[in-house]
Write an enzyme that holds these catalytic residues in place. Structure first.
Site, PDB file in Angstrom:
ATOM      1  CB  ILE A 189      -0.968   0.029   1.210  1.00 42.99           C
ATOM      2  CG1 ILE A 189      -0.186  -0.089   2.526  1.00 42.99           C
ATOM      3  CG2 ILE A 189      -2.001  -1.065   1.080  1.00 42.99           C
ATOM      4  CD1 ILE A 189      -1.073   0.033   3.757  1.00 42.99           C
ATOM      5  N   GLY A 190       2.168   1.161   0.020  1.00 44.54           N
ATOM      6  CA  GLY A 190       2.987   2.362   0.011  1.00 44.54           C
ATOM      7  C   GLY A 190       4.438   2.033   0.216  1.00 44.54           C
ATOM      8  N   GLY A 191       5.237   3.069   0.324  1.00 41.49           N
ATOM      9  CA  GLY A 191       6.662   2.867   0.541  1.00 41.49           C
ATOM     10  C   GLY A 191       7.423   4.158   0.412  1.00 41.49           C
ATOM     11  N   GLY A 192       8.629   4.171   0.939  1.00 39.49           N
ATOM     12  CA  GLY A 192       9.492   5.327   0.864  1.00 39.49           C
ATOM     13  C   GLY A 192      10.921   4.892   0.670  1.00 39.49           C
ATOM     14  N   GLY A 193      11.859   5.806   0.902  1.00 44.38           N
ATOM     15  CA  GLY A 193      13.256   5.476   0.705  1.00 44.38           C
ATOM     16  C   GLY A 193      13.775   4.488   1.714  1.00 44.38           C
ATOM     17  CB  ALA A 224      10.326   0.945   5.463  1.00 43.82           C
ATOM     18  CB  VAL A 267       3.771   0.690   4.036  1.00 38.74           C
ATOM     19  CG1 VAL A 267       2.638   0.485   5.030  1.00 38.74           C
ATOM     20  CG2 VAL A 267       4.801   1.657   4.599  1.00 38.74           C
ATOM     21  CE  LYS A 313       6.779   2.858   7.554  1.00 37.73           C
ATOM     22  NZ  LYS A 313       6.926   4.298   7.743  1.00 37.73           N
ATOM     23  CG  ASP A 360      10.284  12.941   7.830  1.00 37.59           C
ATOM     24  OD1 ASP A 360      10.140  11.827   7.281  1.00 37.59           O
ATOM     25  OD2 ASP A 360      10.470  13.989   7.189  1.00 37.59           O
TER      26      ASP A 360
END
Length: 732
Positions: free
Chosen positions: A16-20, A22, A24, A39, A133
């Site tokens: 359903i998502g993610g970043g630099g 981790a 998700v 995560k 953040d």
């Protein structure tokens, strides 16, 4: 990862998502029967021991927070090289998506969101946890409008060791505080600075600092001022702008001293008495799922029947006199033998019964297979294959995120040992029960939207507005999609409301220079009307007879209600005092026999500098020019040959009326040889000639000015012009 089971209890459903740092995933907590968000740390960081240590420590620290506006952390774990955090799953959107879709947000909505974020920060700061953040990507908005702040504590792990690896910090540079950009220790006021930027972006749909690179943006945080929000969006009250200005001061000491202080301002900034306050000046030097206790599974107690042996004694044995025994010694063995035989038969019978009962009760154990996630038919087949049965009736109920016909709960957990043929209860998902959409027509848009949000718990983003013209009052709902009475899912479906803008306005066209019939047809085509006695006639020099030259009461380009009545003024032609005159202009080419391009421009009562004609000649010709003169407006013809100005022929109203307009005796432009008297010795010299020329030029200008105002005749102008030409030739 999809379909993988972490920690023996979290089944991954979808990403359903993610970043630099981790990724998700949405997952199902099999033990507690609820959805969670997990995560998972990206693979490039799994060998960085220092990062892992900080990652887990900060996550566990954030797990201590318990607040309605903070995403709850349930668990932290590791499986092989997979490091993960289990968090509360929020159904909805993040604030970044909402800003992209709808910014600038309404002031009350933006303040409500900022208030809940600030409340979460106040709780975290009281627990000595700094977020570091805060940005729209980390703010989740549930379908019920509840704001949830996520990623508490994670930013600290990233900024300490992976600022050049993950890109997460760089990605957040637009929300950095100046002290964060300098790399010094950040505190509570840094979070408040970031919150101020988030509030700025919600209300203006833009970021306060932009640049070509992260470094340039960071430098702007340190050195430059931002465009004040009310200059971008004048609808922002001064009290709200003051909050943004104070929270975004570069000097931490000039910001709010605590989240509690900022929270108090946010809670009161929209009160009527605060909206018009003076501009602030600075000196610039909850989890709904319940835990269920599953009882331990105990196999049924086996109680094998125990065979009982009985001993039969002859009650009369030993009591008989010896004499009796000795009377019939051959029959003494019969009775004992009979009893022994009966006893043996009873024992054998009891042993048979015991064996039968033992065989009936000693049922083998089997293991319960995994049934969750299977279609009902497949689950039945798996139970039959394992020697088990389905407990009837099957429980059927809707489960969010589970397709209809799929098992999402089983009475005995996977791997549990039970007796063969034991019935297992199953809970199977069904289609989500839908609601009936009410009829919202006739209500105001605000009331209709409030009804959907209150009665069906819909999110405001699910309700869209389409404005259209109608006979209904402006602001009233005139239609809806889906239609009234339709089945719909309030959790995911959208509803479009058609709202009246009132009757459609007509853009008024320019009717001038149209004939009367053309103008009337145009009005009818646009749904407009001609007023009773709506045609009047007036004379006009500029508009041809029979054409419209005025329209009332609205001019071209104005918005007009349908059915408006108009009056048209139609030209009856020139006024009776007007004089029409045709001037035959004699004109010669520059060189006889060679082509010259002649252009004639006229000025008369119809207007100034109008094109008469353009013609190419190679010999002397007479070109007619039609003029219309009025008592207050004389005429003139300007002659150009091969692009150069040649001469002006004036025509006065009086001369035209009397028929005495002077015509040049020699074609215009034809070379003439004039005899000039020899110079007078006493009056020779440049100074005298120049003086005479200036005087003649002044006289010519005076005559032309009088001619333009109707006070001089064309003869006077021609005479003055000839004198001017002679003076110029003499000077040369």
């Amino acid at each position: 990862m999809i379909g993988h089971e972490l920690g023996g209890r979290y089944q991954i459903i979808e990403r359903i998502g993610g970043g630099g740092m981790a990724l998700v995933y949405k997952a199902q907590d099999i033990l507690l029967g609820r959805n969670v968000a997990i995560k998972v740390l990206r693979q490039q960081f799994v060998h960085d021991e220092e990062f892992i240590r900080r990652f887990r420590r900060e996550a566990q620290s954030a797990a201590s927070l318990s607040h309605p506006n903070v995403v709850s952390i349930y668990d932290v774990g590791q499986e092989d090289e997979i490091h993960y955090i289990v968090m509360e799953y929020i159904e909805g959107q993040n604030l970044n998506e909402i800003i992209k879709e709808r910014a600038p947000l309404q002031v009350d909505e933006a303040v409500r969101i900022a208030t809940q974020i600030c409340d979460a920060l106040d709780h975290a700061h009281h627990n000595q946890i700094i977020h570091r953040d805060i940005k729209p990507h980390n703010i989740l908005i549930g379908r019920n409008g509840r704001v949830k702040v996520t990623d508490f504590g994670i930013a600290r792990a990233v900024s300490s060791t992976t600022i050049t690896q993950t890109g997460s910090v760089v990605g957040s540079v637009h929300y950095f505080s100046p002290e964060h950009a300098k790399g010094v220790v950040t505190g509570e006021k840094s979070d408040l600075y970031s919150l101020g930027i988030v509030l700025y972006e919600m209300l203006t749909s833009k970021l306060p600092f932009l640049g070509e690179s992260p470094i340039s943006v960071a430098l702007k945080h340190l050195q430059e001022s931002f465009e004040e929000p009310r200059l971008v969006n004048p609808l922002i009250p001064q009290s709200v702008e003051n909050i943004i200005l104070k929270s975004m001061r570069k000097n931490p000491n000039e910001r709010y001293q605590s989240a509690k202080e900022m929270l108090r301002d946010l809670e009161t900034c929209l009160l009527p008495e605060r909206r018009l306050e003076s501009k602030i000046v600075f000196d610039d030097a909850d989890d709904a799922d319940k835990t269920r206790v599953i009882p331990a599974i105990k196999p049924p107690v086996q109680r094998p029947a125990a065979g009982r042996t009985s001993r039969v004694d002859d009650p009369d044995e030993g009591s008989k006199p010896q004499a009796a025994k000795s009377k019939n010694p051959k029959k003494a063995w019969v009775k004992p033998t009979l009893w022994i035989g009966i006893t043996l038969l009873v024992i054998l019978f009891m042993l048979g019964v015991a064996w039968y009962v033992n065989q009936s009760l000693n049922v083998p154990n089997v293991k319960v297979p995994k049934l969750i996630g299977l279609q009902e038919d497949a689950a039945r087949a798996e139970l039959t294959k394992a020697g088990l049965k389905v407990q009837d009736p099957i429980t059927r109920a809707y489960k969010e995120g589970v397709a209809a016909g799929v098992v999402y709960e089983q009475g005995r957990p996977e791997g549990a040992e039970v007796k063969k043929d034991t019935p297992i209860t199953l809970t199977v998902s069904v289609e989500k029960p839908l609601k009936k959409l009410p009829d919202l027509s006739g209500q105001s848009y605000e009331d209709a939207k409030k009804k959907l949000m209150d009665d069906f718990q819909m999110d405001g983003s699910q309700i869209t507005r389409k404005d259209d013209y109608s006979d209904a009052d402006p602001g009233k709902v005139t239609g809806q999609n889906p239609a009234a009475g339709s089945d719909f899912d309030p959790a995911k479906d959208t509803v479009e409301l058609t709202v009246s803008k009132g009757p459609q306005m007509v853009t008024m066209p320019d009717l001038t220079n149209l004939t009367q019939s053309q103008a009337e047809a145009k009005l009818k085509e646009l749904g407009l009307k001609l007023a009773k006695d709506g045609i009047t006639q007036e004379s006009s020099y500029s508009v041809d007879e029979g054409k419209v030259f005025k329209q009332h009461p609205y001019g071209a380009g104005e918005q007009v209600p349908p059915g408006t009545e108009f009056t048209l003024v139609v030209s009856s032609g020139y006024p009776p005092e007007a004089v029409t005159y045709t001037y035959n202009v004699p004109i010669a080419p520059k060189t006889e026999g060679k082509k010259s391009k002649i252009r004639l421009v006229y000025t008369d009562a119809r207007g100034d500098n109008k094109e008469a004609t353009t013609r190419t000649i190679n010999t002397v010709q007479t070109i007619p020019v039609n003029l219309v003169l009025s008592p207050t407006k004389n005429g003139a013809i300007l002659i150009y040959r091969d692009g150069e100005y040649l001469d002006t022929l004036p025509v006065s109203y009086i001369d035209a009326k009397q028929g005495t307009v002077p015509v040049p005796s020699v074609p215009v432009g034809q070379e003439q040889v004039e005899q000039t008297p020899p110079p007078d010795d006493n009056n020779s010299g440049d100074n005298g000639t120049a003086g005479d020329s200036a005087a003649i030029n002044g006289g010519y200008q005076e005559v032309t000015d009088r001619f333009a105002s109707g006070q001089a005749s064309s003869k006077e102008v021609l005479k003055a012009q000839k004198e001017k030409e002679k003076a110029e030739k003499k000077r040369k």
